[in-house]
Scaffold this motif. Structure first.
Motif, short mmCIF file in Angstrom:
data_model
loop_
_atom_site.label_atom_id
_atom_site.label_comp_id
_atom_site.label_asym_id
_atom_site.label_seq_id
_atom_site.Cartn_x
_atom_site.Cartn_y
_atom_site.Cartn_z
N GLY A 231 6.93 -8.25 12.83
CA GLY A 231 7.98 -9.24 13.00
C GLY A 231 9.17 -8.59 13.68
O GLY A 231 9.03 -7.61 14.41
N SER A 232 10.35 -9.11 13.40
CA SER A 232 11.54 -8.56 14.04
C SER A 232 11.74 -7.09 13.69
O SER A 232 12.07 -6.27 14.54
N ALA A 233 11.56 -6.75 12.41
CA ALA A 233 11.79 -5.37 11.97
C ALA A 233 10.88 -4.99 10.82
O ALA A 233 11.25 -4.19 9.96
N HIS A 234 9.69 -5.57 10.78
CA HIS A 234 8.73 -5.19 9.74
C HIS A 234 7.31 -5.28 10.29
O HIS A 234 7.06 -5.94 11.31
N CYS A 235 6.39 -4.58 9.63
CA CYS A 235 4.99 -4.57 10.05
C CYS A 235 4.09 -4.79 8.84
O CYS A 235 4.43 -4.43 7.71
N ILE A 236 2.92 -5.36 9.10
CA ILE A 236 1.88 -5.51 8.09
C ILE A 236 0.55 -5.12 8.71
O ILE A 236 0.23 -5.54 9.83
N ALA A 237 -0.21 -4.28 8.00
CA ALA A 237 -1.53 -3.85 8.45
C ALA A 237 -2.54 -4.17 7.37
O ALA A 237 -2.25 -4.06 6.17
N VAL A 238 -3.73 -4.57 7.77
CA VAL A 238 -4.82 -4.89 6.84
C VAL A 238 -5.92 -3.86 7.03
O VAL A 238 -6.38 -3.63 8.15
N THR A 239 -6.36 -3.24 5.95
CA THR A 239 -7.39 -2.21 6.04
C THR A 239 -8.79 -2.82 6.07
O THR A 239 -8.97 -4.01 5.82
N SER A 240 -9.76 -1.98 6.36
CA SER A 240 -11.15 -2.42 6.38
C SER A 240 -11.62 -2.86 5.00
O SER A 240 -12.65 -3.52 4.87
N GLU A 241 -10.87 -2.51 3.96
CA GLU A 241 -11.17 -2.95 2.59
C GLU A 241 -10.53 -4.29 2.26
O GLU A 241 -10.60 -4.77 1.14
N GLY A 242 -9.86 -4.89 3.27
CA GLY A 242 -9.26 -6.21 3.08
C GLY A 242 -7.96 -6.21 2.32
O GLY A 242 -7.55 -7.24 1.78
N GLN A 243 -7.25 -5.07 2.31
CA GLN A 243 -6.00 -4.96 1.58
C GLN A 243 -4.82 -4.82 2.55
O GLN A 243 -4.85 -3.97 3.44
N PRO A 244 -3.75 -5.63 2.38
CA PRO A 244 -2.59 -5.57 3.29
C PRO A 244 -1.52 -4.59 2.81
O PRO A 244 -1.22 -4.50 1.62
N TYR A 245 -0.95 -3.87 3.77
CA TYR A 245 0.14 -2.93 3.51
C TYR A 245 1.32 -3.34 4.38
O TYR A 245 1.14 -3.73 5.54
N SER A 246 2.54 -3.22 3.86
CA SER A 246 3.72 -3.63 4.61
C SER A 246 4.78 -2.54 4.57
O SER A 246 4.82 -1.72 3.65
N TRP A 247 5.66 -2.55 5.59
CA TRP A 247 6.77 -1.60 5.64
C TRP A 247 7.83 -2.13 6.60
O TRP A 247 7.59 -3.05 7.37
N GLY A 248 9.04 -1.54 6.51
CA GLY A 248 10.14 -1.96 7.36
C GLY A 248 11.19 -2.71 6.57
O GLY A 248 11.40 -2.48 5.38
N SER A 249 11.87 -3.66 7.22
CA SER A 249 12.93 -4.43 6.57
C SER A 249 12.35 -5.42 5.56
O SER A 249 11.35 -6.09 5.82
N ASP A 250 13.00 -5.50 4.40
CA ASP A 250 12.60 -6.46 3.36
C ASP A 250 13.78 -7.33 2.95
O ASP A 250 13.82 -7.87 1.85
N LEU A 251 14.77 -7.46 3.83
CA LEU A 251 16.00 -8.16 3.49
C LEU A 251 15.78 -9.64 3.23
O LEU A 251 16.56 -10.28 2.53
N LYS A 252 14.72 -10.21 3.81
CA LYS A 252 14.40 -11.63 3.59
C LYS A 252 13.10 -11.78 2.78
O LYS A 252 12.51 -12.86 2.76
N GLY A 253 12.65 -10.69 2.13
CA GLY A 253 11.42 -10.76 1.36
C GLY A 253 10.17 -10.76 2.20
O GLY A 253 9.08 -11.07 1.72
N GLN A 254 10.29 -10.37 3.49
CA GLN A 254 9.17 -10.48 4.42
C GLN A 254 8.05 -9.47 4.19
O GLN A 254 6.98 -9.58 4.78
N LEU A 255 8.27 -8.50 3.31
CA LEU A 255 7.20 -7.54 3.00
C LEU A 255 6.27 -8.04 1.90
O LEU A 255 5.23 -7.44 1.66
N GLY A 256 6.67 -9.09 1.19
CA GLY A 256 5.79 -9.68 0.17
C GLY A 256 5.66 -8.84 -1.09
O GLY A 256 4.68 -8.97 -1.81
N LEU A 257 6.65 -8.01 -1.36
CA LEU A 257 6.57 -7.07 -2.48
C LEU A 257 7.28 -7.56 -3.73
O LEU A 257 7.29 -6.88 -4.75
N GLY A 258 7.91 -8.73 -3.65
CA GLY A 258 8.53 -9.30 -4.84
C GLY A 258 10.03 -9.34 -4.85
O GLY A 258 10.63 -9.92 -5.75
N GLY A 259 10.71 -8.74 -3.90
CA GLY A 259 12.16 -8.83 -3.83
C GLY A 259 12.88 -7.92 -4.82
O GLY A 259 12.28 -7.06 -5.46
#
Length: 421
Positions: A231-259
Motif C-alpha cells: 500500500g502507501s507505506a505497508h506490505c503484506i506477503a503470503v507464504t507457500s504455507e498460506g500464512q500472511p505476514y505484514s510490516w510497515g506503517s500501522d497507523l490506520k490498522g492496515q497491518l491487521g495486527l489488532g491495533g
C-alpha cells in the motif's frame, strides 16, 4: 490519453483532484458512465491495466506500454511534462547495446535499442516496468533517498541497475515504496520509504536507492512467498504455507495486527504473522492506500485498515478496522480479481465488476455517491461491453479502468487530465 484533445483541461483552472475534497467537477471532467476506449493501431491487444493517481497505463501482448492522463511529473514516459494527455501513446524502454572492445577504444557513443515490457505498475505520479530482459525501469516522480532532497522527476524511463536480473514475477508500487517478488519466492523492497516500510530492522544508509531483501517468513525464516502486495507505506506477503505476514506503517490498522489494544498502531519494521489467519489458507493479497484484503482458499474475502469512505466493503461506517473481517456481501462469490485504491475498491466477480468506497467523481460507476460501504454490481460496465467478461480492473485516486478478456478497455470517473482516454 495524451495530446490535443485535452487543451481545455490544460487551460482550465488548476483543480487538483487530490486536493479537491468533495468538489463537484463539471460534467465533461467526470462521468459515472463506463465507456469503451480505443488504443492506437498496431500496438497489439491489451493484457493488463494499471492506474496511478491521475494517469492510466496499459500493457499489450507485444510488450508495448502506453499511458494517458496526467503527465506533469513525467509519469507517462513521453519525454515531456504536459499536464493533460487524452490520447494513448506508446513509450520506449531503451537500453545500451554492449560495445565491442574496438568501439570502446575508439570512444564511440554507445548505441541504444528498444526492448519490450513484461510487467507494469503505477502509483501516484510514478510508473515502473520490468523489461523482457529483467531490467527495471522507472519514470515520473523520483525515488527519494533518505536525508536527501527528492530528485527531479524523469520524463523518460530510466533503468535502475540495482533492480535488474532478479527474475521478478510480481511488481507493486506504493507512494515512495516498491515491492517485488522473484521466481524463487524471494521478496525485495525498494525506494526511499522509511526503513520500516522496506522491511528493515535498522535504518537504511543515508543515501541510495534503498533496495532490501526481506526475509523472516515462516517458522524457519526461509519459507518462499507466493503472493505480495504493498500500500502507501505497508506490505503484506503470503507464504507457500498460506500464512500472511505484514510490516510497515500501522497507523490506520492496515497491518491487521489488532491495533493499539494488541500492542500495535505505529510502525512494524520486520514481517509479523497476522495471527487472525491461523487455521486458514490465504491464497491472494491486495493493498491500496492504507487498506488491505486477502482471499482464503474457501473463497472468503477479508479486509482491514482505513475505512474512511467505506472502502473495506464491510457495510459499517467505522473509519478504521485494525482486525480482519469478512466482506459479507461477497461471501461465496466467484472472485476473479480485486483492485484496491486509496479511497475505493473494485472487484471482478464471475466476469462482472463490483465497486464500493468513495464515488463522488463517478469512479464507482453507479452514480455520484459520496460513499458506499457495501459492494454493488456496476451494471453499466456490463452494458458498455455488451456482456463480455471482465478480466481485471484498476483504481486511480478518482477514476477506474477495466479490461475485458478480449482486450477491450473501459474507463469511468474523473477525467480532469484525460485519464479516461
Amino acid at each position: 490519453m495524451e495530446g490535443a484533445k485535452l487543451d481545455r483541461a490544460v487551460k482550465a483552472p488548476g483543480l487538483d483532484s487530490r486536493r479537491a475534497g468533495h468538489a463537484v467537477l463539471p460534467q465533461w471532467r467526470s462521468t459515472a458512465r463506463p465507456a469503451v476506449i480505443d488504443l492506437p493501431a498496431n500496438v497489439g491487444t491489451a493484457v493488463s491495466v494499471h492506474c496511478g493517481a491521475e494517469h492510466s497505463t496499459v500493457l499489450t501482448d507485444r510488450g508495448i506500454a502506453l499511458g494517458f492522463g496526467r503527465g506533469d511529473s513525467g509519469q507517462l514516459g513521453r519525454g515531456n511534462f504536459k499536464q493533460g494527455n487524452e490520447s494513448a501513446v506508446a513509450l520506449q524502454l531503451m537500453q545500451e547495446v554492449a560495445q565491442t572492445p574496438l568501439q570502446q577504444q575508439r570512444g564511440e557513443t554507445p548505441k541504444t535499442s528498444e526492448i519490450g515490457a513484461c510487467l507494469l505498475a503505477a502509483c501516484g505520479d510514478r510508473t515502473a516496468s520490468i523489461s523482457v530482459d529483467d531490467g527495471f525501469f522507472s519514470w515520473g516522480s523520483g525515488w527519494r533517498a533518505r536525508r536527501k532532497p527528492k530528485p527531479k522527476a524523469k520524463s523518460k524511463p530510466q533503468k535502475l541497475q540495482a533492480m535488474t536480473k532478479l527474475c521478478i514475477t510480481e511488481l507493486h508500487l506504493g507512494d515512495d515504496l516498491g515491492a517485488a517478488l522473484d521466481a524463487l519466492g524471494q521478496v525485495y523492497t525498494f525506494g526511499g520509504a522509511e526503513h520500516a516500510a522496506l522491511g528493515r530492522r535498522t535504518a537504511p544508509p543515508e543515501a541510495g536507492f534503498g533496495i532490501e531483501h526481506v526475509r523472516s517468513f515462516g517458522p524457519t525464516g526461509n519459507t518462499a512467498v507466493t503472493a505480495l502486495a504493498c500500500g502507501s507505506a505497508h506490505c503484506i506477503a503470503v507464504t507457500s504455507e498460506g500464512q500472511p505476514y505484514s510490516w510497515g506503517s500501522d497507523l490506520k490498522g492496515q497491518l491487521g495486527l489488532g491495533g493499539p489494544e494488541a500492542g500495535y498502531g505505529s510502525v512494524i519494521p520486520a514481517p509479523v504473522l497476522i495471527s487472525s489467519f491461523r487455521g486458514h489458507f490465504v491464497e491472494k493479497v491486495w493493498c491500496g492506500g492504507d487498506s488491505s484484503f486477502v482471499l482464503t482458499s474457501n473463497s472468503a474475502l477479508f479486509s482491514w485498515g482505513c475505512n474512511l469512505y467505506g472502502q473495506l466493503g464491510q457495510g459499517h461506517d467505522r473509519t478504521t478496522e485494525p482486525t480482519p473481517h469478512s466482506v459479507v456481501a461477497l461471501d461465496a462469490a466467484k472472485l476473479n480479481f480485486l483492485a484496491v485504491g486509496r479511497m475505493h475498491s473494485l472487484a471482478v466477480v464471475d466476469g462482472t465488476v463490483w465497486s464500493w468506497g468513495r464515488g463522488s467523481h463517478g469512479q464507482l460507476g453507479t452514480g455520484y455517491n459520496p460513499t458506499m460501504n457495501r459492494p454493488r454490481m456496476v451494471t453499466a460496465v456490463d452494458t458498455a461491453v455488451k456482456g463480455a467478461a471482465i478480466a481485471s480492473v484498476s483504481c486511480g485516486d478518482n477514476h477506474s479502468v477495466a479490461l475485458t478478456k478480449d482486450g477491450r478497455i473501459v474507463t469511468w470517473g474523473c477525467n480532469l487530465y484525460g485519464q479516461l482516454g
